[in-house]
Design a protein around this motif. Structure first.
Motif, mmCIF file in Angstrom:
data_model
loop_
_atom_site.group_PDB
_atom_site.id
_atom_site.type_symbol
_atom_site.label_atom_id
_atom_site.label_comp_id
_atom_site.label_asym_id
_atom_site.label_seq_id
_atom_site.Cartn_x
_atom_site.Cartn_y
_atom_site.Cartn_z
ATOM 1 N N LEU A 50 0.827 -1.207 0.000
ATOM 2 C CA LEU A 50 0.000 0.000 0.000
ATOM 3 C C LEU A 50 0.863 1.259 0.000
ATOM 4 O O LEU A 50 0.504 2.267 -0.614
ATOM 5 N N TRP A 51 1.999 1.195 0.675
ATOM 6 C CA TRP A 51 2.786 2.393 0.939
ATOM 7 C C TRP A 51 4.061 2.501 0.109
ATOM 8 O O TRP A 51 4.805 3.482 0.260
ATOM 9 N N SER A 52 4.353 1.519 -0.710
ATOM 10 C CA SER A 52 5.602 1.574 -1.483
ATOM 11 C C SER A 52 5.336 1.285 -2.946
ATOM 12 O O SER A 52 4.342 0.659 -3.316
ATOM 13 N N ASP A 53 6.244 1.779 -3.763
ATOM 14 C CA ASP A 53 6.140 1.613 -5.206
ATOM 15 C C ASP A 53 7.523 1.861 -5.811
ATOM 16 O O ASP A 53 8.267 2.715 -5.322
ATOM 17 N N LYS A 54 7.866 1.112 -6.838
ATOM 18 C CA LYS A 54 9.124 1.315 -7.557
ATOM 19 C C LYS A 54 10.337 1.229 -6.631
ATOM 20 O O LYS A 54 11.314 1.965 -6.780
ATOM 21 N N LYS A 56 10.604 2.115 -3.559
ATOM 22 C CA LYS A 56 10.697 3.210 -2.601
ATOM 23 C C LYS A 56 9.365 3.345 -1.860
ATOM 24 O O LYS A 56 8.314 2.972 -2.369
ATOM 25 N N VAL A 57 9.443 3.901 -0.668
ATOM 26 C CA VAL A 57 8.223 4.254 0.060
ATOM 27 C C VAL A 57 7.590 5.461 -0.622
ATOM 28 O O VAL A 57 8.297 6.400 -1.018
ATOM 29 N N ARG A 58 6.277 5.430 -0.773
ATOM 30 C CA ARG A 58 5.562 6.547 -1.403
ATOM 31 C C ARG A 58 5.618 7.752 -0.460
ATOM 32 O O ARG A 58 5.064 7.735 0.633
ATOM 33 N N ALA A 59 6.285 8.805 -0.897
ATOM 34 C CA ALA A 59 6.648 9.904 -0.003
ATOM 35 C C ALA A 59 5.451 10.649 0.555
ATOM 36 O O ALA A 59 5.360 10.890 1.766
ATOM 37 N N ALA A 90 12.884 3.973 9.853
ATOM 38 C CA ALA A 90 12.719 2.734 9.085
ATOM 39 C C ALA A 90 12.484 3.020 7.609
ATOM 40 O O ALA A 90 12.976 2.290 6.726
ATOM 41 N N ILE A 91 11.740 4.097 7.314
ATOM 42 C CA ILE A 91 11.495 4.481 5.918
ATOM 43 C C ILE A 91 12.802 4.851 5.232
ATOM 44 O O ILE A 91 13.087 4.409 4.115
ATOM 45 N N LYS A 92 13.603 5.656 5.898
ATOM 46 C CA LYS A 92 14.879 6.081 5.287
ATOM 47 C C LYS A 92 15.790 4.889 5.038
ATOM 48 O O LYS A 92 16.462 4.804 3.993
ATOM 49 N N GLU A 93 15.823 3.970 5.990
ATOM 50 C CA GLU A 93 16.687 2.788 5.823
ATOM 51 C C GLU A 93 16.190 1.918 4.677
ATOM 52 O O GLU A 93 16.983 1.419 3.869
ATOM 53 N N ALA A 94 14.879 1.721 4.580
ATOM 54 C CA ALA A 94 14.326 0.890 3.506
ATOM 55 C C ALA A 94 14.551 1.541 2.150
ATOM 56 O O ALA A 94 14.888 0.865 1.163
ATOM 57 N N ASP A 95 14.370 2.864 2.088
ATOM 58 C CA ASP A 95 14.594 3.567 0.822
ATOM 59 C C ASP A 95 16.064 3.486 0.407
ATOM 60 O O ASP A 95 16.384 3.339 -0.786
ATOM 61 N N ALA A 96 16.955 3.596 1.371
ATOM 62 C CA ALA A 96 18.382 3.564 1.050
ATOM 63 C C ALA A 96 18.820 2.194 0.537
ATOM 64 O O ALA A 96 19.643 2.082 -0.375
#
Length: 497
Positions: A50-54, A56-59, A90-96
């Motif tokens: 629901l919250w991520s795409d491509k 990355k987390v949907r900002a 957690a969002i920053k770590e997952a995006d990185a």
């Protein structure tokens, strides 16, 4: 507070096949990470994130949720219970990393946080007494899966979360305005201004020095332009005539202190908390401001002035289902009005027929019509006999052409009215408890999809709504304005309960 934009933005678009593969990898990890009600939600969508795409987390939706969670204190909740800062890390770590397992954990964590917050903010307060007439409007604990499904099907997840689409827009406006009010007035000194003087522009005195201190202005004894501006601002925000003169009412309001107004704000937020979100097709009536609002599809469809109950015959706080309309309605005259208004006219020689009334034997559905001559009008006028009298349908009928019914034992409903002058008044508390509508035909078109029209001149024609519509009668003595909030007079005396 979390800084707007602190959730990293998404990367540039990738090829469609790559996008699908990335989301499929996250979905596979969500299958393992989700449990309970969250698994029910994700399972129905193939565990699609629901919250991520491509990768990355949907900002935007994530940032909207973190902002809500971080400001949960404004809801009377504890923002630390939702750990917005931990979610941000957690969002920053997952995006990185772009790791599907990390993205899945974040997706589930954000969904869990949203479901928990909605459940908490929708929980009704015991401090507010609302009477529920039908099971359809009884407060229910939000189901986590249903909360997330509603978010997932919204046209824009970011907008839905940012606007808190599960809450009444009135609640969200009050929530936002309460912070502005606290900034403007909450931190000022709680000192008492002398009440035995009237302070005016151009004056100079020790009492004016106290007034300046109370309103947070520089020390001095002069009632200068800066003080006039601040007094006018305070008056406008607190439901007073903004004339810039510190008279008895203004000083009384000042001396209630910031704590008093903070409590009233909190109480009104609790009242607004009981109202549904705009995605529920419903009607709201605010008796304090004498206004009606109607919503559907996530939007405010319209509003209008109403006339609400007088202090002696208050419009109650209740919720029910509007199930049908009555065209060409009778008006059952309250017995006290029969005693005070109608009986004396009959004794002076008037007739029920010419006044377009009829008397009935009792209050049952099978009541028989009585002849005027067989009634002891002296006893009615003296209050020794209670008599049922109803006004016949017609242009002067107090119910107008239509009324909208949500069955209740108090005889409260929404109705048309021929008395249009009352809608021009700033304070509209004149009814016997029912709600008189500024534009009953417009509301009827909203209910039915067309203008409801009587088939004949026959009285009391019942027309069921295509679908019953919830109606909420509330009482908000604080209303949002363009600049903040305005406190309204507590005509019903409920703010002290």
């Amino acid at each position: 507070m979390l800084i707007a934009g602190s959730v990293p933005g998404m990367v540039a678009a990738q090829p469609a096949a790559s996008d699908t593969a990335a989301r499929s990898s996250v979905a596979a990890e969500i299958r393992s990470a989700a449990s309970g009600k969250l698994r029910d939600f994700y399972g129905t969508r193939g565990y699609w994130p629901l919250w991520s795409d491509k990768g990355k987390v949907r900002a935007e939706p994530a940032q909207a949720l973190l902002t809500l969670l971080d400001s949960a204190d404004q809801d009377g909740l504890r923002s630390r219970d939702y750990d917005a800062r931990g979610l941000l890390r957690a969002i920053k770590e997952a995006d990185a990393s772009g790791d599907p397992k990390a993205l899945a954990r974040v997706d589930v964590a954000l969904s869990k946080a949203l479901a928990a917050y909605v459940a908490d903010v929708r929980r009704p307060s015991k401090a507010v007494k609302m009477r529920y007439l039908d099971p359809e409007v009884e407060p229910q604990a939000p189901d986590a899966a249903e909360v997330l499904r509603a978010a997932a099907v919204a046209p824009s997840l970011a907008s839905y979360v940012e606007k808190a689409g599960w809450m009444s827009p009135l609640y969200m406006k009050l929530r936002a305005a309460s912070g502005a009010y606290a900034t403007r007035w909450g931190g000022l000194p709680a000192v008492s201004v002398p009440t035995d003087v009237k302070l005016r522009p151009g004056g100079s005195s020790g009492e004016i020095a106290i007034l300046r201190h109370r309103l947070g202005l520089a020390d001095g004894v002069d009632y200068d332009k800066a003080l006039v501006v601040k007094v006018k601002l305070f008056q406008a925000d607190h439901g007073l005539d903004a004339d810039g003169i510190a008279g008895a009412q203004t000083i009384e309001a000042l001396n209630r202190g910031p704590g008093h107004y903070g409590r009233i704000l909190a109480l009104n937020l609790e009242r607004a908390r009981l109202l549904p979100g705009p995605w529920v097709r419903h009607v709201e009536v605010d008796a304090a401001s004498a206004r009606l609002y109607y919503y559907s599809g996530g939007e405010l469809d319209g509003s209008m002035k109403v006339v609400a109950g007088a202090k002696e015959s208050q419009t109650p706080m209740m919720a029910g289902m509007i199930r049908y309309a009555t065209l060409n309605p009778y008006w059952n005259v309250p017995p006290d009005l029969v005693e005070r208004k109608i009986a004396p006219k009959i004794l002076d020689g008037a007739t029920l027929r010419k006044m377009r009334y009829e008397a009935l034997s009792d209050w049952t559905a099978d009541a028989q019509t009585l002849n005027q001559s067989e009634i002891d009008w002296q006893a009615v006028a003296a209050g020794r006999r209670e008599l049922r009298v109803r006004q016949l349908p017609g242009g002067n009928n107090a119910m107008g052409k239509i009324k909208f019914m949500f069955p209740n034992d108090l005889g409260i409903y929404l109705h048309d009215t021929p008395d249009r002058a009352l809608f021009a008044k700033p304070v509209r508390h004149f009814s016997n408890g029912c709600v008189r509508l500024e534009d009953a035909q417009r509301l009827g078109r909203w209910f039915f999809g067309k203008t409801p029209t009587a088939e004949s001149d026959a009285p009391e024609q019942y027309v069921p709504l295509p679908r019953p519509v919830p109606v909420y009668l509330t009482y908000l003595t604080v209303v949002p304005t363009a600049d903040g909030v305005q406190f309204l007079p507590d005509d019903y005396g409920r703010d002290g309960e």
